[in-house]
Design a protein around this motif. Structure first.
Motif, mmCIF file in Angstrom:
data_model
loop_
_atom_site.group_PDB
_atom_site.id
_atom_site.type_symbol
_atom_site.label_atom_id
_atom_site.label_comp_id
_atom_site.label_asym_id
_atom_site.label_seq_id
_atom_site.Cartn_x
_atom_site.Cartn_y
_atom_site.Cartn_z
ATOM 1 N N ASP A 110 -78.460 -31.868 -1.723
ATOM 2 C CA ASP A 110 -79.776 -32.507 -1.745
ATOM 3 C C ASP A 110 -79.724 -33.849 -2.479
ATOM 4 O O ASP A 110 -80.719 -34.303 -3.042
ATOM 5 C CB ASP A 110 -80.828 -31.587 -2.387
ATOM 6 N N THR B 93 -83.457 -31.721 7.334
ATOM 7 C CA THR B 93 -82.503 -30.829 6.670
ATOM 8 C C THR B 93 -82.960 -29.380 6.801
ATOM 9 O O THR B 93 -84.147 -29.076 6.626
ATOM 10 C CB THR B 93 -82.385 -31.191 5.175
ATOM 11 N N ASN C 11 -85.184 -35.626 1.307
ATOM 12 C CA ASN C 11 -84.476 -35.023 2.441
ATOM 13 C C ASN C 11 -85.429 -34.007 3.081
ATOM 14 O O ASN C 11 -85.395 -32.822 2.742
ATOM 15 C CB ASN C 11 -83.183 -34.337 1.991
ATOM 16 N N THR D 212 -87.337 -31.183 4.825
ATOM 17 C CA THR D 212 -86.808 -29.901 5.290
ATOM 18 C C THR D 212 -87.516 -29.418 6.549
ATOM 19 O O THR D 212 -88.627 -29.845 6.873
ATOM 20 C CB THR D 212 -86.961 -28.823 4.209
ATOM 21 N N PRO E 198 -82.217 -26.244 4.809
ATOM 22 C CA PRO E 198 -81.514 -25.721 3.623
ATOM 23 C C PRO E 198 -81.015 -24.298 3.801
ATOM 24 O O PRO E 198 -80.125 -23.848 3.074
ATOM 25 C CB PRO E 198 -82.593 -25.805 2.533
ATOM 26 N N LYS F 96 -77.873 -30.907 7.733
ATOM 27 C CA LYS F 96 -78.722 -32.105 7.705
ATOM 28 C C LYS F 96 -78.367 -32.903 8.945
ATOM 29 O O LYS F 96 -77.245 -33.401 9.078
ATOM 30 C CB LYS F 96 -78.474 -32.933 6.437
#
Length: 389
Positions: free
Chosen positions: A282, A156, A72, A74, A158, A163
């Protein structure tokens, strides 16, 4: 078919066991500075990295690398990649990996020559590039996303638990070429393989479960779904079966290269729900989709009974004799659930790390889209998420 539409897909595909040799044909079309983008290092263990680097060197390219692209990707990794590409004066971004690596390369492509923050510009304001973009090529090692032949890029954040995917409108953001060797997918762990299989299947569902017109795309979707189901069972029993893995790879590409969405409405709420779960956990993308799909489809079924009935009959072979439409439709979803459990998909978001106290936050992070049979409100999102726990 609905409305007026255009269709253009400029990505050139090279498919088969010898397809990497096509890289020698493509590389001379671009400048000497190439940024090689890949993930956690599996391509170094299985020999793909060495094969790609050898061709790059023999083609006279100067190579910089962006390694460690996560499943995923970032926003921080995006900023890192933009800095590498700028410093190298990149002429081509070469993604070697699965859909996340391809997505990431496209996000870097639209950001390198952009003076604005790419997260704000592309993922919050959903703007299109107002700057020069870099060409992207892909060597695919995992199937599922279809990113090798579309203009989508999921990133994404975080820090904000978001996302978000941006499907860019300009076809020049699609990879210029993609190399698809089914052998490259055979070292994947079973968990990743089946997650990818469900990602393929759900991409088709997202475009199928919408509209009530007689649309050619829906007939294509039914054939692709039957192919995925058939090949998935063979690959699950024997992951080294080349024919099954090649059919899955080809189906994944056609599931999301924009063909199926032409001339019809589309849904994408399973992806909105799944991506919101992924932003908090995640978790593997295909598994987040699997965990929220059935609660969502059972929720919207009463608003799209005719299509769900058709799905049951044409995809799962449900016999409609002596049954009302809704009964047939629900039997179709039961058959789908049985297949998902057969593959070993995760069916609950709690098994992916989601907890009851996350539900409200996940609901807040879920983008609501109007294309399906029922436009959800926030209360319905919360209800579906609770049913997915």
């Amino acid at each position: 078919m609905l409305g007026n539409f255009s269709y253009c897909n400029p990505t050139k595909l090279y498919f088969g066991e010898d397809s990497l040799e096509a890289l020698r044909t493509e590389l001379p079309k671009y400048g000497e500075n190439v940024v090689l983008i890949y993930g956690g290092g599996s391509i170094k263990k299985n020999g793909i990295y060495d094969a790609v680097v050898r061709i790059l060197q023999e083609s006279g390219k100067r190579v910089a690398e962006i390694a460690g692209v996560m499943p995923n990707p970032t926003v921080d990794k995006l900023y890192e990649g933009v800095a590498v590409a700028r410093a190298h004066g990149a002429d081509l971004l070469l993604a070697v990996g699965g859909g996340s690596v391809c997505d990431y390369a496209k996000a870097v492509s639209v950001s390198v020559h952009c003076d604005e923050d790419p997260w704000e510009k592309y993922y919050i304001r959903f703007e299109e590039p107002s700057c020069e973009t870099l060409p992207v090529g892909c060597v695919l090692t995992m199937v599922g996303t279809g990113s090798e032949m579309n203009a989508g890029a999921v990133i994404t954040n975080p820090h904000t638990h978001q996302k978000i995917g941006h499907v860019f409108a300009d076809e020049k953001i699609m990879p210029r070429f993609a190399i698809l060797n089914p052998r490259y997918t055979m070292t994947l762990p079973q968990y990743q393989m089946v997650a990818g299989i469900y990602d393929i299947f759900n991409h088709i569902c997202e475009q199928y479960f919408s509209g009530d017109d007689d649309n050619t795309s829906d007939y294509l979707s039914e054939g692709l779904m039957r192919s995925v189901i058939h090949a998935s069972r063979i690959a699950s029993r024997d992951p080294q079966d080349y024919e099954a893995r090649s059919n899955l790879m080809w189906s994944a590409t056609w599931a999301l290269n924009t063909l199926l969405s032409r001339g019809k409405s589309t849904d994408w709420m399973v992806h909105m729900l799944g991506q919101a779960v992924g932003a908090y956990t995640d978790a593997t993308h295909g598994m987040t989709l699997a965990a929220v799909s059935l609660p969502y489809y059972r929720h919207i079924l009463p608003y799209g009974v005719a299509k769900f009935k058709r799905f049951a009959i044409q995809v799962w072979g449900v016999d409609p004799a002596g049954k009302d439409d809704e009964q047939v439709a629900r039997e179709g979803l039961a058959a789908m659930e049985a297949w998902m459990r057969e593959l070993g998909l995760v069916m609950d978001i709690s098994k992916l790390g989601a907890t009851a106290d996350m539900v409200e936050g996940i609901a807040d992070a879920t983008i609501l889209l109007p294309g399906g049979y029922k436009t959800l409100d926030r209360a319905e999102v919360v209800e579906i998420l609770k049913e997915s726990l």
